[in-house]
Write a protein that holds these residues in place. Structure first.
Motif, PDB file in Angstrom:
ATOM      1  N   GLN A  42       3.180 -16.733 -14.233  1.00 38.78           N
ATOM      2  CA  GLN A  42       4.124 -16.754 -15.345  1.00 38.78           C
ATOM      3  C   GLN A  42       5.489 -16.256 -14.911  1.00 38.78           C
ATOM      4  OE1 GLN A  42       3.740 -13.636 -18.535  1.00 38.78           O
ATOM      5  NE2 GLN A  42       1.800 -13.174 -17.519  1.00 38.78           N
ATOM      6  N   ASN A  43       6.475 -16.608 -15.724  1.00 42.47           N
ATOM      7  CA  ASN A  43       7.846 -16.161 -15.501  1.00 42.47           C
ATOM      8  C   ASN A  43       8.505 -15.982 -16.859  1.00 42.47           C
ATOM      9  OD1 ASN A  43       8.445 -18.823 -16.325  1.00 42.47           O
ATOM     10  ND2 ASN A  43       8.476 -19.541 -14.211  1.00 42.47           N
ATOM     11  N   THR A  44       9.811 -15.876 -16.880  1.00 46.47           N
ATOM     12  CA  THR A  44      10.496 -15.649 -18.153  1.00 46.47           C
ATOM     13  C   THR A  44      10.472 -16.877 -19.055  1.00 46.47           C
ATOM     14  OG1 THR A  44      12.651 -16.306 -17.278  1.00 46.47           O
ATOM     15  CG2 THR A  44      12.041 -13.983 -17.052  1.00 46.47           C
ATOM     16  N   MET A  45      10.066 -18.026 -18.517  1.00 41.23           N
ATOM     17  CA  MET A  45      10.009 -19.253 -19.296  1.00 41.23           C
ATOM     18  C   MET A  45       8.652 -19.452 -19.972  1.00 41.23           C
ATOM     19  SD  MET A  45      13.058 -20.311 -18.811  1.00 41.23           S
ATOM     20  CE  MET A  45      13.039 -22.004 -19.424  1.00 41.23           C
ATOM     21  N   GLY A  46       7.612 -18.770 -19.491  1.00 40.06           N
ATOM     22  CA  GLY A  46       6.299 -18.912 -20.099  1.00 40.06           C
ATOM     23  C   GLY A  46       5.176 -18.701 -19.106  1.00 40.06           C
ATOM     24  N   VAL A  47       3.967 -19.003 -19.549  1.00 43.14           N
ATOM     25  CA  VAL A  47       2.772 -18.855 -18.720  1.00 43.14           C
ATOM     26  C   VAL A  47       2.365 -20.227 -18.215  1.00 43.14           C
ATOM     27  CG1 VAL A  47       0.362 -18.105 -18.659  1.00 43.14           C
ATOM     28  CG2 VAL A  47       2.026 -16.848 -20.050  1.00 43.14           C
ATOM     29  N   GLN A  48       2.272 -20.365 -16.896  1.00 42.74           N
ATOM     30  CA  GLN A  48       1.926 -21.644 -16.295  1.00 42.74           C
ATOM     31  C   GLN A  48       0.443 -21.753 -15.933  1.00 42.74           C
ATOM     32  OE1 GLN A  48       4.867 -19.853 -14.879  1.00 42.74           O
ATOM     33  NE2 GLN A  48       5.867 -20.855 -16.604  1.00 42.74           N
ATOM     34  N   GLY A  49      -0.234 -20.633 -15.772  1.00 41.71           N
ATOM     35  CA  GLY A  49      -1.647 -20.677 -15.423  1.00 41.71           C
ATOM     36  C   GLY A  49      -2.308 -19.324 -15.561  1.00 41.71           C
ATOM     37  N   VAL A  50      -3.620 -19.338 -15.823  1.00 41.24           N
ATOM     38  CA  VAL A  50      -4.402 -18.107 -15.956  1.00 41.24           C
ATOM     39  C   VAL A  50      -5.714 -18.267 -15.201  1.00 41.24           C
ATOM     40  CG1 VAL A  50      -5.560 -16.512 -17.524  1.00 41.24           C
ATOM     41  CG2 VAL A  50      -3.448 -17.637 -18.250  1.00 41.24           C
ATOM     42  N   THR A 208      18.808  -9.469 -28.647  1.00 42.11           N
ATOM     43  CA  THR A 208      18.630  -9.730 -27.219  1.00 42.11           C
ATOM     44  C   THR A 208      17.569 -10.805 -27.037  1.00 42.11           C
ATOM     45  OG1 THR A 208      17.921  -8.773 -25.101  1.00 42.11           O
ATOM     46  CG2 THR A 208      16.925  -7.870 -27.085  1.00 42.11           C
ATOM     47  N   LYS A 209      17.654 -11.523 -25.931  1.00 43.18           N
ATOM     48  CA  LYS A 209      16.602 -12.488 -25.600  1.00 43.18           C
ATOM     49  C   LYS A 209      15.560 -11.862 -24.668  1.00 43.18           C
ATOM     50  CE  LYS A 209      18.661 -14.457 -21.407  1.00 43.18           C
ATOM     51  NZ  LYS A 209      18.951 -15.695 -20.663  1.00 43.18           N
ATOM     52  N   ASN A 210      15.800 -10.627 -24.259  1.00 45.33           N
ATOM     53  CA  ASN A 210      14.929  -9.969 -23.275  1.00 45.33           C
ATOM     54  C   ASN A 210      13.909  -9.064 -23.964  1.00 45.33           C
ATOM     55  OD1 ASN A 210      16.385 -11.187 -21.207  1.00 45.33           O
ATOM     56  ND2 ASN A 210      17.818  -9.486 -21.040  1.00 45.33           N
ATOM     57  N   LEU A 211      12.776  -9.659 -24.333  1.00 46.03           N
ATOM     58  CA  LEU A 211      11.726  -8.906 -25.029  1.00 46.03           C
ATOM     59  C   LEU A 211      10.360  -9.107 -24.378  1.00 46.03           C
ATOM     60  CD1 LEU A 211      12.815  -9.680 -28.698  1.00 46.03           C
ATOM     61  CD2 LEU A 211      13.077  -7.497 -27.496  1.00 46.03           C
ATOM     62  N   CYS A 254      20.026 -10.222 -16.620  1.00 43.12           N
ATOM     63  CA  CYS A 254      19.885 -11.662 -16.369  1.00 43.12           C
ATOM     64  C   CYS A 254      18.855 -11.857 -15.262  1.00 43.12           C
ATOM     65  CB  CYS A 254      21.228 -12.282 -15.983  1.00 43.12           C
ATOM     66  SG  CYS A 254      22.452 -12.251 -17.303  1.00 43.12           S
ATOM     67  N   ILE A 255      17.591 -11.714 -15.627  1.00 42.65           N
ATOM     68  CA  ILE A 255      16.486 -11.906 -14.689  1.00 42.65           C
ATOM     69  C   ILE A 255      15.693 -13.109 -15.178  1.00 42.65           C
ATOM     70  CG2 ILE A 255      14.360 -10.917 -13.751  1.00 42.65           C
ATOM     71  CD1 ILE A 255      15.675  -8.165 -13.972  1.00 42.65           C
ATOM     72  N   GLY A 256      15.814 -14.231 -14.491  1.00 44.44           N
ATOM     73  CA  GLY A 256      15.180 -15.452 -14.950  1.00 44.44           C
ATOM     74  C   GLY A 256      16.042 -16.167 -15.975  1.00 44.44           C
ATOM     75  N   HIS A 257      15.521 -17.283 -16.482  1.00 44.92           N
ATOM     76  CA  HIS A 257      16.297 -18.133 -17.378  1.00 44.92           C
ATOM     77  C   HIS A 257      15.791 -18.101 -18.819  1.00 44.92           C
ATOM     78  CE1 HIS A 257      16.992 -19.760 -13.321  1.00 44.92           C
ATOM     79  NE2 HIS A 257      18.185 -20.083 -13.788  1.00 44.92           N
ATOM     80  N   GLY A 258      14.797 -17.253 -19.113  1.00 47.03           N
ATOM     81  CA  GLY A 258      14.227 -17.249 -20.451  1.00 47.03           C
ATOM     82  C   GLY A 258      14.134 -15.865 -21.036  1.00 47.03           C
ATOM     83  N   ASN A 259      12.940 -15.527 -21.538  1.00 48.36           N
ATOM     84  CA  ASN A 259      12.679 -14.243 -22.186  1.00 48.36           C
ATOM     85  C   ASN A 259      12.515 -13.168 -21.120  1.00 48.36           C
ATOM     86  OD1 ASN A 259      11.903 -12.272 -24.063  1.00 48.36           O
ATOM     87  ND2 ASN A 259       9.784 -12.953 -24.118  1.00 48.36           N
ATOM     88  N   GLY A 260      13.583 -12.436 -20.874  1.00 48.99           N
ATOM     89  CA  GLY A 260      13.617 -11.475 -19.782  1.00 48.99           C
ATOM     90  C   GLY A 260      12.935 -10.154 -20.108  1.00 48.99           C
TER      91      GLY A 260
END
Length: 265
Positions: A42-50, A208-211, A254-260
């Motif tokens: 996963q990254n700030t954009m979402g979860v890609q695999g578990v 903020t978008k960072n949550l 500004c870490i990543g492009h999404g929810n930081g």
């Protein structure tokens, strides 16, 4: 220095899960130990695999920690399936009976990621409710998770009050329903205690978008305060103060492009 154990999933972006729990425990001056239940991509954009870990591996990790370290509190996060849920509950119950002690447990029932990815299988929920909830000191669902647990829509404060009382009556433990998903500028978390009382905690919403990792941070912070011997209501208050500062500290990152992530330091 108190030892606090996190039983949770791994987050590759390090904003939530095991990695964020360790940061929180370090910020409180405690020693964090870990049991990994799942490896997520996963990254700030979402979860890609578990990828869930085998239940025997989870059991082995728990025994390794509890047989050696003097753990003062436990935080539980992502539980990917019923087998892992049973392994955790059985291992902890076995340890409590063998040592004649009970360690405070804070469980953040991570069911769905912020991006909407389901992180827990449907059959896990019944196992968790029957085997793990009775061992917990505090369960910290957000509004969507409380809706899953009660089977009810929570559209207003009265709905949340009814849900909290229902969950306390059903499981006999303390419940903190987090209000971060509610509309408005003020967020209200409500603590429902096993003795029938409740307490409200009000926080101004920070723009903020960072949550990413807010729930992990809060539950870990509460576990840290319980490890110190702080009363539950005060532990929740101090943990919420910490999370608010961490949100403010990270709101311009500004870490990543999404929810930081938050910034705990």
């Amino acid at each position: 220095m108190n030892v606090v154990l996190s039983i949770a999933g791994s987050d590759t972006s390090a904003g939530a899960g095991i990695q964020q729990d360790l940061k929180t425990m370090t910020a409180f001056g405690h020693y964090g130990a870990t049991v990994i239940t799942a490896i997520t991509s996963q990254n700030t954009m979402g979860v890609q695999g578990v990828m869930p870990l085998p239940d025997d591996v989870v059991t082995s990790q728990i025994h390794s920690v509890l047989d050696d370290l003097d753990v003062k509190a436990i935080k539980i996060g992502q539980i990917p399936n019923a087998e892992v849920a049973h392994a955790i509950a059985h291992s902890l119950d076995e340890h409590f009976h063998a040592t004649h002690t009970r360690i405070p447990i804070v469980y953040d029932p991570v069911m769905i990621s912020t991006s909407g990815k389901r992180l827990m299988t449907a059959d896990s929920i019944s196992t968790i409710q029957s085997e793990l909830f009775p061992l917990c000191t505090l369960i910290t669902p957000n509004i969507p998770e409380a809706e899953h647990l009660t089977g009810r829509r929570l559209l207003c404060k009265d709905d949340i009050m009814d849900a909290g009382k229902l969950l306390v009556a059903r499981f006999g433990t303390n419940i903190l329903i987090k209000g971060g998903h509610a509309e408005g500028d003020t967020m209200t978390d409500i603590l429902f205690t096993a003795d029938g009382e409740y307490e409200e905690y009000h926080t101004q919403k920070v723009e903020t978008k960072n949550l990413h990792g807010t729930g992990c941070t809060l539950s870990s912070a509460i576990a840290c305060k319980l490890a110190e011997g702080t009363a539950l209501s005060q532990s929740v208050q101090e943990a919420k103060d910490f999370v608010t500062k961490a949100i403010i500290g990270g709101k311009d990152l500004c870490i990543g492009h999404g929810n930081g992530p938050l910034w705990n330091f």
